[in-house]
Design a protein around this motif. Structure first.
Motif, PDB file in Angstrom:
ATOM      1  N   ARG A 152       0.874  -1.172   0.000  1.00  0.00           N
ATOM      2  CA  ARG A 152       0.000   0.000   0.000  1.00  0.00           C
ATOM      3  C   ARG A 152       0.908   1.217   0.000  1.00  0.00           C
ATOM      4  O   ARG A 152       1.433   1.608   1.038  1.00  0.00           O
ATOM      5  N   TRP A 153       1.091   1.789  -1.187  1.00  0.00           N
ATOM      6  CA  TRP A 153       2.060   2.861  -1.369  1.00  0.00           C
ATOM      7  C   TRP A 153       1.366   4.153  -1.781  1.00  0.00           C
ATOM      8  O   TRP A 153       0.434   4.146  -2.573  1.00  0.00           O
ATOM      9  N   ILE A 154       1.865   5.248  -1.245  1.00  0.00           N
ATOM     10  CA  ILE A 154       1.410   6.577  -1.671  1.00  0.00           C
ATOM     11  C   ILE A 154       2.645   7.382  -2.065  1.00  0.00           C
ATOM     12  O   ILE A 154       3.656   7.375  -1.366  1.00  0.00           O
ATOM     13  N   SER A 155       2.585   8.042  -3.198  1.00  0.00           N
ATOM     14  CA  SER A 155       3.742   8.787  -3.697  1.00  0.00           C
ATOM     15  C   SER A 155       3.935  10.078  -2.927  1.00  0.00           C
ATOM     16  O   SER A 155       3.053  10.542  -2.194  1.00  0.00           O
ATOM     17  N   ASN A 156       5.094  10.691  -3.109  1.00  0.00           N
ATOM     18  CA  ASN A 156       5.253  12.096  -2.770  1.00  0.00           C
ATOM     19  C   ASN A 156       4.488  12.928  -3.793  1.00  0.00           C
ATOM     20  O   ASN A 156       4.020  12.412  -4.810  1.00  0.00           O
ATOM     21  N   GLY A 157       4.350  14.214  -3.537  1.00  0.00           N
ATOM     22  CA  GLY A 157       3.583  15.061  -4.443  1.00  0.00           C
ATOM     23  C   GLY A 157       4.321  15.344  -5.748  1.00  0.00           C
ATOM     24  O   GLY A 157       5.549  15.484  -5.770  1.00  0.00           O
ATOM     25  N   PHE A 158       3.561  15.394  -6.825  1.00  0.00           N
ATOM     26  CA  PHE A 158       4.063  15.832  -8.125  1.00  0.00           C
ATOM     27  C   PHE A 158       3.504  17.225  -8.388  1.00  0.00           C
ATOM     28  O   PHE A 158       2.305  17.457  -8.197  1.00  0.00           O
ATOM     29  N   THR A 159       4.352  18.155  -8.816  1.00  0.00           N
ATOM     30  CA  THR A 159       3.936  19.546  -8.982  1.00  0.00           C
ATOM     31  C   THR A 159       4.341  20.075 -10.347  1.00  0.00           C
ATOM     32  O   THR A 159       5.422  19.762 -10.847  1.00  0.00           O
ATOM     33  N   SER A 160       3.470  20.877 -10.953  1.00  0.00           N
ATOM     34  CA  SER A 160       3.812  21.546 -12.209  1.00  0.00           C
ATOM     35  C   SER A 160       3.232  22.952 -12.201  1.00  0.00           C
ATOM     36  O   SER A 160       2.313  23.262 -11.431  1.00  0.00           O
ATOM     37  N   ILE A 161       3.766  23.802 -13.058  1.00  0.00           N
ATOM     38  CA  ILE A 161       3.307  25.183 -13.179  1.00  0.00           C
ATOM     39  C   ILE A 161       3.245  25.558 -14.647  1.00  0.00           C
ATOM     40  O   ILE A 161       4.117  25.179 -15.432  1.00  0.00           O
ATOM     41  N   ALA A 162       2.195  26.276 -15.020  1.00  0.00           N
ATOM     42  CA  ALA A 162       2.041  26.764 -16.387  1.00  0.00           C
ATOM     43  C   ALA A 162       1.976  28.282 -16.361  1.00  0.00           C
ATOM     44  O   ALA A 162       1.403  28.882 -15.454  1.00  0.00           O
ATOM     45  N   THR A 209      -0.972  17.549 -15.854  1.00  0.00           N
ATOM     46  CA  THR A 209      -0.658  18.735 -16.641  1.00  0.00           C
ATOM     47  C   THR A 209      -1.344  19.953 -16.060  1.00  0.00           C
ATOM     48  O   THR A 209      -2.552  19.924 -15.800  1.00  0.00           O
ATOM     49  N   ALA A 210      -0.583  21.022 -15.847  1.00  0.00           N
ATOM     50  CA  ALA A 210      -1.153  22.318 -15.499  1.00  0.00           C
ATOM     51  C   ALA A 210      -1.263  23.150 -16.772  1.00  0.00           C
ATOM     52  O   ALA A 210      -0.356  23.143 -17.607  1.00  0.00           O
ATOM     53  N   VAL A 211      -2.391  23.842 -16.930  1.00  0.00           N
ATOM     54  CA  VAL A 211      -2.644  24.640 -18.131  1.00  0.00           C
ATOM     55  C   VAL A 211      -3.048  26.049 -17.709  1.00  0.00           C
ATOM     56  O   VAL A 211      -3.907  26.232 -16.841  1.00  0.00           O
ATOM     57  N   ALA A 212      -2.421  27.041 -18.324  1.00  0.00           N
ATOM     58  CA  ALA A 212      -2.798  28.444 -18.122  1.00  0.00           C
ATOM     59  C   ALA A 212      -3.156  29.044 -19.469  1.00  0.00           C
ATOM     60  O   ALA A 212      -2.533  28.727 -20.480  1.00  0.00           O
ATOM     61  N   CYS A 213      -4.153  29.905 -19.497  1.00  0.00           N
ATOM     62  CA  CYS A 213      -4.529  30.533 -20.767  1.00  0.00           C
ATOM     63  C   CYS A 213      -4.996  31.958 -20.537  1.00  0.00           C
ATOM     64  O   CYS A 213      -6.136  32.310 -20.820  1.00  0.00           O
ATOM     65  N   ALA A 214      -4.144  32.774 -19.986  1.00  0.00           N
ATOM     66  CA  ALA A 214      -4.379  34.203 -19.845  1.00  0.00           C
ATOM     67  C   ALA A 214      -3.024  34.892 -19.966  1.00  0.00           C
ATOM     68  O   ALA A 214      -1.983  34.291 -19.714  1.00  0.00           O
ATOM     69  N   THR A 215      -3.041  36.149 -20.345  1.00  0.00           N
ATOM     70  CA  THR A 215      -1.797  36.832 -20.705  1.00  0.00           C
ATOM     71  C   THR A 215      -0.763  36.813 -19.584  1.00  0.00           C
ATOM     72  O   THR A 215       0.415  36.580 -19.814  1.00  0.00           O
ATOM     73  N   THR A 216      -1.203  37.041 -18.349  1.00  0.00           N
ATOM     74  CA  THR A 216      -0.240  37.164 -17.257  1.00  0.00           C
ATOM     75  C   THR A 216      -0.430  36.088 -16.185  1.00  0.00           C
ATOM     76  O   THR A 216       0.147  36.187 -15.119  1.00  0.00           O
ATOM     77  N   SER A 217      -1.244  35.079 -16.442  1.00  0.00           N
ATOM     78  CA  SER A 217      -1.617  34.155 -15.381  1.00  0.00           C
ATOM     79  C   SER A 217      -0.614  33.030 -15.204  1.00  0.00           C
ATOM     80  O   SER A 217       0.152  32.688 -16.102  1.00  0.00           O
TER      81      SER A 217
END
Length: 335
Positions: A152-162, A209-217
């Protein structure tokens, strides 16, 4: 006795999946192709938790509905908070509701584990609070009738930024584990959000996947992976979905993911709570008011059965892209 293990990620390359196609189509609507970015750690928060009941919104520490109930839930609303949930030796926790005004690069909601404890962090840069719910389920709820000593395994966190109309893909654990959203932050608008593609191979990675779709976001995304079963068997996890139930070797791809969108249907019934636990695997949209939300929650249906439901709400249905979410349901019996 089962092994409970907190582990770093597996290595692997994620295959192209149907959710990837959805993501590509959404990005095309934004006018940009996916590009790589760099992950960024979340900010530290001050101790100011507010924990309320799932049912009546009263303040205080939460208790399960019954002694035999394997689930615990925590509601929260506020501009800053840190809350310790349960130990990693007792069970697994996940972010079941994302709500509020997510319109700043510093806004976020996050569930993670540290030093053997599951914890909750949340923050809003404005006077408008964020809101959410965390569910936890005890390890004792899971059964593995054909595996005498399951891991019974749980990973560490995976993080991404867009950043600014881009996306960033992060490999998580292989497809023999279930990957779920545990962190959402930033300016979540339009097609901006967090997308998980569950691998259909026991030896290739799922992706977040992290997704951003604004000019400065910026949009921040995070996930954890859960493995229960026999290590190195490459057995795929069993799911309950709209395309079928958890027969051997059924996968998220075969059973399908549940889908709710603010333009309809905005609420869908999913698996019975005693057969599976359901989690957010994708969410996107215009989170620009306190009552905007995407969530999974427990409810009693017309037949008197307790089930999971997936629901979204957009306070401005005439807005840019509305709000949408997908959920997967991981069977409590794995082989």
């Amino acid at each position: 006795m089962s092994e409970i293990h907190i582990s770093p990620s597996q290595n692997g390359k994620a295959p192209a999946l149907p959710m990837t196609c959805l993501l590509a189509a959404l990005l095309a609507a934004c006018g940009q192709a996916p590009t790589a970015g760099a992950p960024q750690a979340p900010a530290q928060l001050a101790d100011a938790p507010q924990v309320v009941s799932d049912l009546d919104a009263t303040q205080g520490a939460l208790r399960p509905a019954a002694v035999t109930d394997p689930y615990t839930y925590y509601n929260f609303t506020g501009t800053d908070g840190v809350q310790t949930l349960m130990s990693t030796g007792e069970g697994v926790c996940w972010l079941a509701k994302v709500g509020g005004n997510l319109n700043s690069n510093s806004d976020y909601l996050q569930v993670y584990h540290s030093q053997g404890q599951w914890k909750l962090n949340y923050h809003s840069d404005s006077s408008d609070p964020v809101s959410g719910r965390v569910y936890c389920v005890k390890w004792t709820a899971f059964k593995t009738p054909t595996v005498t000593q399951p891991a019974r395994w749980i990973s560490n966190g995976f993080t991404s930024i867009a950043n600014s109309c881009t996306s960033f893909n992060k490999d998580t654990w292989w497809g023999d584990a279930a990957t779920y959203i545990s962190y959402v932050g930033g300016d979540v608008q339009g097609i901006g959000g967090v997308y998980v593609s569950q691998s259909t191979s026991g030896s290739k990675s799922s992706t977040m996947t992290a997704v951003a779709c604004a000019t400065t976001s910026k949009v921040y995304g995070g996930a954890h992976s859960l493995f229960i079963g026999k290590p190195s068997s490459n057995d795929l996890p069993q799911f309950w979905g709209p395309g079928g139930v958890g027969v051997p070797y059924s996968t998220a791809y075969k059973t399908g993911s549940y889908r709710a969108v603010s333009w309809g249907p905005s609420t869908v019934e999913m698996a019975p709570t005693d057969r599976a636990f359901c989690y957010l695997s994708t969410l996107w949209g215009d989170f620009d008011a306190m009552i905007d939300e995407a969530k999974v929650y427990r409810s009693t249906n017309s037949a008197g059965q307790q089930v999971w439901k997936l629901s979204v709400y957009d306070s401005n249905p005439g807005g840019n892209k509305g709000i949408g979410a997908y959920a997967n349901c991981y069977m409590l019996t794995q082989y």
